[in-house]
Design a protein around this motif. Sequence first.
Motif, PDB file in Angstrom:
ATOM      1  N   ARG A  19       0.826  -1.215   0.000  1.00 23.31           N
ATOM      2  CA  ARG A  19       0.000   0.000   0.000  1.00 23.31           C
ATOM      3  C   ARG A  19       0.854   1.257   0.000  1.00 23.31           C
ATOM      4  O   ARG A  19       0.629   2.182  -0.800  1.00 23.31           O
ATOM      5  N   THR A  20       1.845   1.310   0.886  1.00 24.32           N
ATOM      6  CA  THR A  20       2.687   2.503   0.950  1.00 24.32           C
ATOM      7  C   THR A  20       3.523   2.656  -0.316  1.00 24.32           C
ATOM      8  O   THR A  20       3.765   3.768  -0.777  1.00 24.32           O
ATOM      9  N   GLY A  21       3.930   1.505  -0.879  1.00 22.79           N
ATOM     10  CA  GLY A  21       4.670   1.570  -2.137  1.00 22.79           C
ATOM     11  C   GLY A  21       3.838   2.136  -3.271  1.00 22.79           C
ATOM     12  O   GLY A  21       4.362   2.771  -4.197  1.00 22.79           O
ATOM     13  N   ALA A  22       2.519   1.919  -3.192  1.00 21.42           N
ATOM     14  CA  ALA A  22       1.616   2.456  -4.218  1.00 21.42           C
ATOM     15  C   ALA A  22       1.213   3.892  -3.930  1.00 21.42           C
ATOM     16  O   ALA A  22       0.464   4.499  -4.710  1.00 21.42           O
ATOM     17  N   GLY A  23       1.671   4.430  -2.808  1.00 22.02           N
ATOM     18  CA  GLY A  23       1.340   5.809  -2.459  1.00 22.02           C
ATOM     19  C   GLY A  23      -0.103   6.007  -2.038  1.00 22.02           C
ATOM     20  O   GLY A  23      -0.660   7.092  -2.217  1.00 22.02           O
ATOM     21  N   LEU A  24      -0.705   4.976  -1.445  1.00 21.59           N
ATOM     22  CA  LEU A  24      -2.118   5.049  -1.056  1.00 21.59           C
ATOM     23  C   LEU A  24      -2.246   5.141   0.464  1.00 21.59           C
ATOM     24  O   LEU A  24      -1.481   4.502   1.195  1.00 21.59           O
ATOM     25  N   SER A  25      -3.207   5.924   0.902  1.00 17.35           N
ATOM     26  CA  SER A  25      -3.559   5.921   2.324  1.00 17.35           C
ATOM     27  C   SER A  25      -4.474   4.740   2.604  1.00 17.35           C
ATOM     28  O   SER A  25      -4.998   4.114   1.671  1.00 17.35           O
ATOM     29  N   GLN A  26      -4.663   4.450   3.894  1.00 17.26           N
ATOM     30  CA  GLN A  26      -5.601   3.368   4.232  1.00 17.26           C
ATOM     31  C   GLN A  26      -7.002   3.678   3.724  1.00 17.26           C
ATOM     32  O   GLN A  26      -7.706   2.792   3.236  1.00 17.26           O
ATOM     33  N   THR A  27      -7.395   4.950   3.814  1.00 15.28           N
ATOM     34  CA  THR A  27      -8.734   5.334   3.328  1.00 15.28           C
ATOM     35  C   THR A  27      -8.846   5.106   1.825  1.00 15.28           C
ATOM     36  O   THR A  27      -9.851   4.579   1.327  1.00 15.28           O
ATOM     37  N   ASP A  28      -7.786   5.495   1.078  1.00 16.98           N
ATOM     38  CA  ASP A  28      -7.806   5.311  -0.383  1.00 16.98           C
ATOM     39  C   ASP A  28      -7.978   3.836  -0.740  1.00 16.98           C
ATOM     40  O   ASP A  28      -8.819   3.471  -1.572  1.00 16.98           O
ATOM     41  N   LEU A  29      -7.152   2.978  -0.127  1.00 14.13           N
ATOM     42  CA  LEU A  29      -7.198   1.555  -0.472  1.00 14.13           C
ATOM     43  C   LEU A  29      -8.512   0.925  -0.013  1.00 14.13           C
ATOM     44  O   LEU A  29      -9.100   0.110  -0.730  1.00 14.13           O
ATOM     45  N   ALA A  30      -8.979   1.323   1.165  1.00 12.35           N
ATOM     46  CA  ALA A  30     -10.233   0.757   1.666  1.00 12.35           C
ATOM     47  C   ALA A  30     -11.392   1.077   0.728  1.00 12.35           C
ATOM     48  O   ALA A  30     -12.213   0.213   0.403  1.00 12.35           O
ATOM     49  N   GLN A  31     -11.454   2.310   0.262  1.00 14.94           N
ATOM     50  CA  GLN A  31     -12.538   2.697  -0.642  1.00 14.94           C
ATOM     51  C   GLN A  31     -12.427   1.970  -1.979  1.00 14.94           C
ATOM     52  O   GLN A  31     -13.427   1.508  -2.542  1.00 14.94           O
ATOM     53  N   SER A  32     -11.217   1.844  -2.506  1.00 20.03           N
ATOM     54  CA  SER A  32     -11.033   1.188  -3.800  1.00 20.03           C
ATOM     55  C   SER A  32     -11.352  -0.301  -3.720  1.00 20.03           C
ATOM     56  O   SER A  32     -11.902  -0.881  -4.660  1.00 20.03           O
ATOM     57  N   ALA A  33     -11.006  -0.927  -2.596  1.00 17.42           N
ATOM     58  CA  ALA A  33     -11.209  -2.372  -2.464  1.00 17.42           C
ATOM     59  C   ALA A  33     -12.594  -2.724  -1.913  1.00 17.42           C
ATOM     60  O   ALA A  33     -12.969  -3.901  -1.909  1.00 17.42           O
ATOM     61  N   GLY A  34     -13.329  -1.718  -1.431  1.00 10.17           N
ATOM     62  CA  GLY A  34     -14.649  -1.999  -0.885  1.00 10.17           C
ATOM     63  C   GLY A  34     -14.608  -2.646   0.482  1.00 10.17           C
ATOM     64  O   GLY A  34     -15.477  -3.445   0.831  1.00 10.17           O
ATOM     65  N   VAL A  35     -13.573  -2.334   1.269  1.00  9.72           N
ATOM     66  CA  VAL A  35     -13.491  -2.847   2.635  1.00  9.72           C
ATOM     67  C   VAL A  35     -13.513  -1.653   3.580  1.00  9.72           C
ATOM     68  O   VAL A  35     -13.348  -0.507   3.168  1.00  9.72           O
ATOM     69  N   SER A  36     -13.721  -1.908   4.864  1.00 12.02           N
ATOM     70  CA  SER A  36     -13.733  -0.815   5.830  1.00 12.02           C
ATOM     71  C   SER A  36     -12.295  -0.431   6.187  1.00 12.02           C
ATOM     72  O   SER A  36     -11.369  -1.245   6.110  1.00 12.02           O
ATOM     73  N   VAL A  37     -12.130   0.833   6.571  1.00 18.98           N
ATOM     74  CA  VAL A  37     -10.804   1.298   6.997  1.00 18.98           C
ATOM     75  C   VAL A  37     -10.352   0.509   8.221  1.00 18.98           C
ATOM     76  O   VAL A  37      -9.181   0.135   8.334  1.00 18.98           O
ATOM     77  N   ARG A  38     -11.293   0.241   9.129  1.00 17.87           N
ATOM     78  CA  ARG A  38     -10.940  -0.517  10.334  1.00 17.87           C
ATOM     79  C   ARG A  38     -10.478  -1.923   9.969  1.00 17.87           C
ATOM     80  O   ARG A  38      -9.512  -2.448  10.522  1.00 17.87           O
ATOM     81  N   GLY A  39     -11.203  -2.554   9.024  1.00 20.10           N
ATOM     82  CA  GLY A  39     -10.811  -3.893   8.609  1.00 20.10           C
ATOM     83  C   GLY A  39      -9.419  -3.916   8.010  1.00 20.10           C
ATOM     84  O   GLY A  39      -8.616  -4.812   8.277  1.00 20.10           O
ATOM     85  N   LEU A  40      -9.123  -2.914   7.167  1.00 22.85           N
ATOM     86  CA  LEU A  40      -7.802  -2.831   6.552  1.00 22.85           C
ATOM     87  C   LEU A  40      -6.735  -2.607   7.612  1.00 22.85           C
ATOM     88  O   LEU A  40      -5.654  -3.220   7.582  1.00 22.85           O
ATOM     89  N   SER A  41      -7.046  -1.739   8.581  1.00 20.20           N
ATOM     90  CA  SER A  41      -6.091  -1.488   9.657  1.00 20.20           C
ATOM     91  C   SER A  41      -5.810  -2.758  10.452  1.00 20.20           C
ATOM     92  O   SER A  41      -4.662  -3.066  10.794  1.00 20.20           O
ATOM     93  N   ASP A  42      -6.872  -3.538  10.741  1.00 22.08           N
ATOM     94  CA  ASP A  42      -6.688  -4.796  11.471  1.00 22.08           C
ATOM     95  C   ASP A  42      -5.807  -5.764  10.686  1.00 22.08           C
ATOM     96  O   ASP A  42      -4.989  -6.486  11.263  1.00 22.08           O
ATOM     97  N   MET A  43      -5.974  -5.813   9.363  1.00 20.38           N
ATOM     98  CA  MET A  43      -5.137  -6.700   8.540  1.00 20.38           C
ATOM     99  C   MET A  43      -3.668  -6.286   8.623  1.00 20.38           C
ATOM    100  O   MET A  43      -2.778  -7.124   8.825  1.00 20.38           O
ATOM    101  N   GLU A  44      -3.411  -4.992   8.480  1.00 23.11           N
ATOM    102  CA  GLU A  44      -2.022  -4.537   8.459  1.00 23.11           C
ATOM    103  C   GLU A  44      -1.342  -4.728   9.812  1.00 23.11           C
ATOM    104  O   GLU A  44      -0.135  -4.934   9.885  1.00 23.11           O
ATOM    105  N   ARG A  45      -2.131  -4.653  10.875  1.00 22.52           N
ATOM    106  CA  ARG A  45      -1.547  -4.826  12.209  1.00 22.52           C
ATOM    107  C   ARG A  45      -1.484  -6.280  12.645  1.00 22.52           C
ATOM    108  O   ARG A  45      -1.034  -6.582  13.740  1.00 22.52           O
TER     109      ARG A  45
END
Length: 803
Positions: A19-45
């Motif tokens: 994600r960081t290599g693509a220059g995307l914030s968690q919000t950007d990736l969450a919206q593009s992938a159709g997942v919640s920001v919280r869910g994405l944060s839980d995955m990364e952690r």
Amino acid sequence: MDTGTPAGGAFGAHLHALRTGAGLSQTDLAQSAGVSVRGLSDMERGRSRGPQRRTVQALATALRLDAAAAQELERLASLGRPRPASAKAARPAAGLTGTGDTTTSQTSPARAAAHHTLALPRDLSDFTARGPALDRLRALAEDLDAARPPIAVVCGQPGLGKTAFAVHAAHTLAPYFPDGQFALDLRGMDTEPVQPRDALARLLRALGTPEDAVPASTEDRAGLLRSVLRDRRVLLLLDNAATEDQVRPLLPGHGPTFTLVTSRHALAGLEAVHRVELALLRREEAVELLSRVIGPERVQREAQAARDLADLCGHLPLAVRIAAQRLAARPDEHLAKLAGQLAAHEDRLDALRTGSLQVRAAFALSYRQLDEATRTVFRRAALADGPDVSPETAALLAGLPLRRTARCAQDLTDAGLLQPHPTSDRYRFHDLLRLFATEQTTEEDTPADITAARTRTDAWMLRRAAAAAQLFNPDHQPDTSGGDPDPATAPAGQEQAHAWLEAERTQWLAALHRAQAAGRHQQVLDAAEAMHWFSDRVMHWELWADVFGRAVDSARALGSRRDETVHLNYLAWARTTCRYDHTTALGTAQAALALARESGDRLQAGWALNYAARALNGLGQTDQAIAHLHQAADCLSHQSDAQSRLAELSTLNLLGQHLRQVGRPDEALAIHRRSEALCRAGIPGKPHELISLYRASAQRHIGNDLAALHRWQEAEAPLRHAAASFETARMPAWSEPVRLDLGIVLRRLHRTGEARAILTAAHEALVRLNHPRQLEAATQLRLLDEADGVDGHGSTTGHTRSQ
């Protein structure tokens, strides 16, 4: 404990790097992938150890990964998912037998793989959210103690997806229970739920007990089930339970069994269980569910419509799923079209249906289980005004005794049809359940029933409101006719009265509206007159313009010129003090003045001049305001009655304030000293507590006059006394502006720490009150932070009609 944890961490770290290599914030990736920001944060952690394939594919698409990179992301995710049953079964586990020793479970591969009739229902591939609840269940499974086999009760209102959650949890936890997973529908919403004896027979047969070995009695069957489960690592899903008595015989004693129970009832009588109370989805979770069902592209194209749909569905999982599946079946239909249909309030439940799924049907199942009295409470509670309802209001609307209604309300809470307030004895509906209750009222109650319920409730409410408000009237005499409708439950003292008037203000205000519409004008006048003194305590309530405006209309309907004059004055006060509508307030005060002069009422003429002056000052016409106040003081000084003395005190305080504003603080100080002297002398027939408040008002002005003269040290004492008096009287609309004045004086005395604490408290309170001086308080705090020590002093803009 679980080798999936490092793998989950590897997946999270890899995803973060992508994600960081693509220059995307968690919000950007969450919206593009159709997942919640919280869910994405839980995955990364690493908290979400092994996301589903569909989620991983959506992430890979949003990150624009090539096939090899996407395959690597999926490989890391798969390592974080629970291991197959065989791996779990091979792991030594302490205490898995009923004897409490440390022997391992001797699981038979044939038994673990055996077919049976109680297999888990199909899991939903698009299941969304509920991560924390799943994590709690997973922790129970990982740390399972055979001496205390866990029992988790999943409860909540209809439509929360309890069964879907439990089925998904059972599939997720299946690897932990290699001896089998069994699901039994107890049919708790049927007219005849499954009997424990029959449920035990089905469970025993599914667990491999021959038909002829199943005992006859319920007690013996329950004992055999506990024995069979003693050394088996099994997951039981007991879905749709009706009562505690239905469930108890089905629970294991000792052994490594995990039991999941779902019910629309709280099953509060079950002992030693873990409770999983599902809540409504958050908005982003509801939108994520839409995305999973209809695809992220459609949601992204109409992002606002998707959010509107989530809100219109009340974030209820069943309603969101129905909307999503309806859209999935109509791929060309716009989300905004469905949102528009749902926005038609009366048709919302009709729109929330697709195929065999209906929100209304889900609610009706629970409604039909209720007895007649509880159904009546449910229906009639929907007639209440405001976001919640008290047991007293529900009892009045239902026409039932309070104690009976309170029991019904508890039953409705247990059934998930009402939501209890966390701290007070009040209840609220989910939006869709309120619509359903309103439908039932229309279908089952006649118009005459509804009119009678509202009339009965409104009359009671206005009597209680008037009696509660009268407790703030210093001339109030207890036990007068027309008092509280139920003295046994009446508020005892001003604090309880204030709390009741606050909690029920939507209800009694709506009752006032209906009383006027029905032509009960004396009822309106009595309630509004009773509110006069209480309104001084809560000047920030904008509803006072409505209350006194209706009283004026009712006075005119009754042809009472005196009442019209009095309430025109109250209305002028409300428009200038509560709504800051000075132009309209001036016209209102002038109308009151004309009526007062016409009837020779010098007291009301004095008040009208006072209120006109407030409005003129608000319009920047301070000289004219001062002239009006001189007229008012002269008019009132020739009267000898106590009410005129109070009006004179209020007028003198306001006159001195305006004199200070135009740069005449010496004259202002003399006027306010005169006011204080009148207070010290006392007013015959008026209580000491009331005169103390008038004196506190005079002292506040004296402190500000001294501050305007730069006599800072002298200003502190009267301001402190005034603030303490108003605070003791629980009058924040009065105490907080004085606190600001005191903070300004302390700043000028260079007592910075004390000034900051007082100004901070004043600013926070003034913001809560929506007081116009909140900006002044913020400015004073900024001045404290400026190194150049810019000078400034406060101005008192608070108004009072009674002081």
